[in-house]
Scaffold this active site. Structure first.
Site, PDB file in Angstrom:
ATOM      1  N   LYS A  13      -8.444   2.616   3.821  1.00  0.00           N
ATOM      2  CA  LYS A  13      -9.400   3.733   3.677  1.00  0.00           C
ATOM      3  C   LYS A  13     -10.408   3.476   2.552  1.00  0.00           C
ATOM      4  O   LYS A  13     -11.599   3.649   2.732  1.00  0.00           O
ATOM      5  CB  LYS A  13      -8.670   5.051   3.322  1.00  0.00           C
ATOM      6  N   ARG A  88      -4.505  15.727   2.703  1.00  0.00           N
ATOM      7  CA  ARG A  88      -3.278  14.970   2.926  1.00  0.00           C
ATOM      8  C   ARG A  88      -2.144  15.867   3.411  1.00  0.00           C
ATOM      9  O   ARG A  88      -1.042  15.388   3.647  1.00  0.00           O
ATOM     10  CB  ARG A  88      -2.837  14.356   1.605  1.00  0.00           C
ATOM     11  N   ARG A 122      -1.453  -5.959  -3.749  1.00  0.00           N
ATOM     12  CA  ARG A 122      -2.834  -5.509  -3.956  1.00  0.00           C
ATOM     13  C   ARG A 122      -3.250  -5.595  -5.422  1.00  0.00           C
ATOM     14  O   ARG A 122      -2.471  -5.318  -6.323  1.00  0.00           O
ATOM     15  CB  ARG A 122      -2.956  -4.062  -3.476  1.00  0.00           C
ATOM     16  N   ARG A 153      -2.174  -1.513  -9.551  1.00  0.00           N
ATOM     17  CA  ARG A 153      -1.907  -0.087  -9.724  1.00  0.00           C
ATOM     18  C   ARG A 153      -0.428   0.156 -10.000  1.00  0.00           C
ATOM     19  O   ARG A 153       0.424  -0.494  -9.409  1.00  0.00           O
ATOM     20  CB  ARG A 153      -2.328   0.683  -8.467  1.00  0.00           C
ATOM     21  N   ARG A 164       5.572   6.770  -0.927  1.00  0.00           N
ATOM     22  CA  ARG A 164       4.237   7.142  -0.415  1.00  0.00           C
ATOM     23  C   ARG A 164       4.188   7.069   1.102  1.00  0.00           C
ATOM     24  O   ARG A 164       3.556   7.907   1.756  1.00  0.00           O
ATOM     25  CB  ARG A 164       3.171   6.224  -1.023  1.00  0.00           C
TER      26      ARG A 164
HETATM   27  P1  ADP Z   1      -3.006   5.639  -1.379  1.00  0.00           P
HETATM   28  O1  ADP Z   1      -3.722   6.214  -0.206  1.00  0.00           O
HETATM   29  O2  ADP Z   1      -3.095   4.150  -1.459  1.00  0.00           O
HETATM   30  O3  ADP Z   1      -1.585   6.117  -1.528  1.00  0.00           O
HETATM   31  P2  ADP Z   1      -4.625   7.193  -3.331  1.00  0.00           P
HETATM   32  O4  ADP Z   1      -5.395   6.497  -4.391  1.00  0.00           O
HETATM   33  O5  ADP Z   1      -5.375   7.882  -2.261  1.00  0.00           O
HETATM   34  O6  ADP Z   1      -3.648   6.083  -2.744  1.00  0.00           O
HETATM   35  O7  ADP Z   1      -3.626   8.253  -4.005  1.00  0.00           O
HETATM   36  C1  ADP Z   1      -2.795   7.908  -5.078  1.00  0.00           C
HETATM   37  C2  ADP Z   1      -1.904   9.080  -5.447  1.00  0.00           C
HETATM   38  O8  ADP Z   1      -2.718  10.181  -5.875  1.00  0.00           O
HETATM   39  C3  ADP Z   1      -1.060   9.654  -4.310  1.00  0.00           C
HETATM   40  O9  ADP Z   1       0.163   8.953  -4.157  1.00  0.00           O
HETATM   41  C4  ADP Z   1      -0.849  11.083  -4.791  1.00  0.00           C
HETATM   42  O10 ADP Z   1       0.160  11.150  -5.793  1.00  0.00           O
HETATM   43  C5  ADP Z   1      -2.175  11.419  -5.439  1.00  0.00           C
HETATM   44  N1  ADP Z   1      -3.107  12.031  -4.455  1.00  0.00           N
HETATM   45  C6  ADP Z   1      -4.244  11.478  -3.962  1.00  0.00           C
HETATM   46  N2  ADP Z   1      -4.843  12.299  -3.071  1.00  0.00           N
HETATM   47  C7  ADP Z   1      -4.051  13.406  -2.990  1.00  0.00           C
HETATM   48  C8  ADP Z   1      -4.108  14.619  -2.232  1.00  0.00           C
HETATM   49  N3  ADP Z   1      -5.100  14.870  -1.345  1.00  0.00           N
HETATM   50  N4  ADP Z   1      -3.128  15.523  -2.412  1.00  0.00           N
HETATM   51  C9  ADP Z   1      -2.105  15.307  -3.286  1.00  0.00           C
HETATM   52  N5  ADP Z   1      -1.985  14.188  -4.024  1.00  0.00           N
HETATM   53  C10 ADP Z   1      -2.940  13.235  -3.883  1.00  0.00           C
END
Ligand code: ADP
Ligand code: ZN
Length: 211
Positions: A13, A88, A122, A153, A164
């Site tokens: 994404k 999400r 990554r 990360r 996740r």
């Molecule tokens: P990825 O899609 O690779 O897991 P992101 O950078 O999108 O990584 O998100 C990292 C973390 O940030 C998630 O595991 C969560 O803890 C938090 N997070 C991101 N977006 C949301 C969301 N829309 N709602 C709740 N937590 C979120």
């Protein structure tokens, strides 16, 4: 155009969002990036978010929705935006419906067996956010795009990745049905091909839409 990018962690994404943002001149809004920025700066939101992101769990809906609502109200979003990592959960999607009008949802389907290795290998650029994989870096420690330092990360470790992926299956995957029913879901398949392949497919669909 207001667009959502949907897909499991590691589906690509963020990589697609960076490219789409360049091509269509729309801001790339990543809730993950917003949380990481807050964590780095030690803000109250960051302190709260850290306890969830470290475990691979979702930050509570109420906090996340408020952040996105504020961000979408800014001037640069008037002509369209790309949402990466939001919504999400169904609760977030319903909240979003109250303050935004989404035109398309780009859903990247990917074989789950590819994701663990992708995420654990990554490396991300500290400056521009571009993602790389150790298998193709040949030992490089800086970004090919901007020269920034690459880092791993904190949540890209096997245990947190597993959590996740579980969270995605339980809480995020139901959004596929949610947006299918609204008739705005566009389906794509993520693979191990270079990201330009998928990018071409996504642009071909988005170019057909009114902007
Ligand atoms: P990825 O899609 O690779 O897991 P992101 O950078 O999108 O990584 O998100 C990292 C973390 O940030 C998630 O595991 C969560 O803890 C938090 N997070 C991101 N977006 C949301 C969301 N829309 N709602 C709740 N937590 C979120
Ligand atoms: Zn970079």
């Amino acid at each position: 155009m207001n667009i959502i990018l949907l897909g499991a962690p590691g589906a690509g994404k963020g990589t697609q969002a960076t490219r789409l943002s360049d091509r269509y001149g729309m801001p790339h809004i990543s809730t993950g990036d917003i949380f990481r920025e807050n964590i780095k700066n030690g803000t109250p939101i960051g302190l709260l978010a850290k306890s969830y992101t470290d475990k691979g769990q979702l930050v509570p809906d109420e906090v996340t929705c408020e952040i996105v609502k504020d961000r979408l109200a800014r001037e640069d979003c008037k002509k369209g935006y790309l949402l990466d990592g939001f919504p999400r959960t169904i609760v977030q999607a319903e909240a979003l419906d109250k303050f935004a009008k989404i035109d398309a949802v780009v859903n990247i389907n990917i074989d789950f067996s590819l994701l663990m290795a992708r995420l654990c290998g990554r490396r991300v650029c500290r400056e521009c956010g571009e993602s790389y994989h150790i298998s193709t870096l040949g030992g490089a420690t800086t970004c090919a795009r901007c020269g920034g330092e690459l880092y791993q990360r904190k949540d890209d470790n096997p245990e947190t990745v597993q959590s996740r992926l579980n969270v995605y299956k339980d809480q995020t995957a139901p959004l596929i049905d949610y947006y299918t029913r609204k008739g705005i879901l566009l389906n794509f398949t993520g693979t191990d091909d270079p990201p330009e392949v998928l990018f071409g497919q996504i642009c071909a669909e988005l170019d057909k839409m009114d902007r």
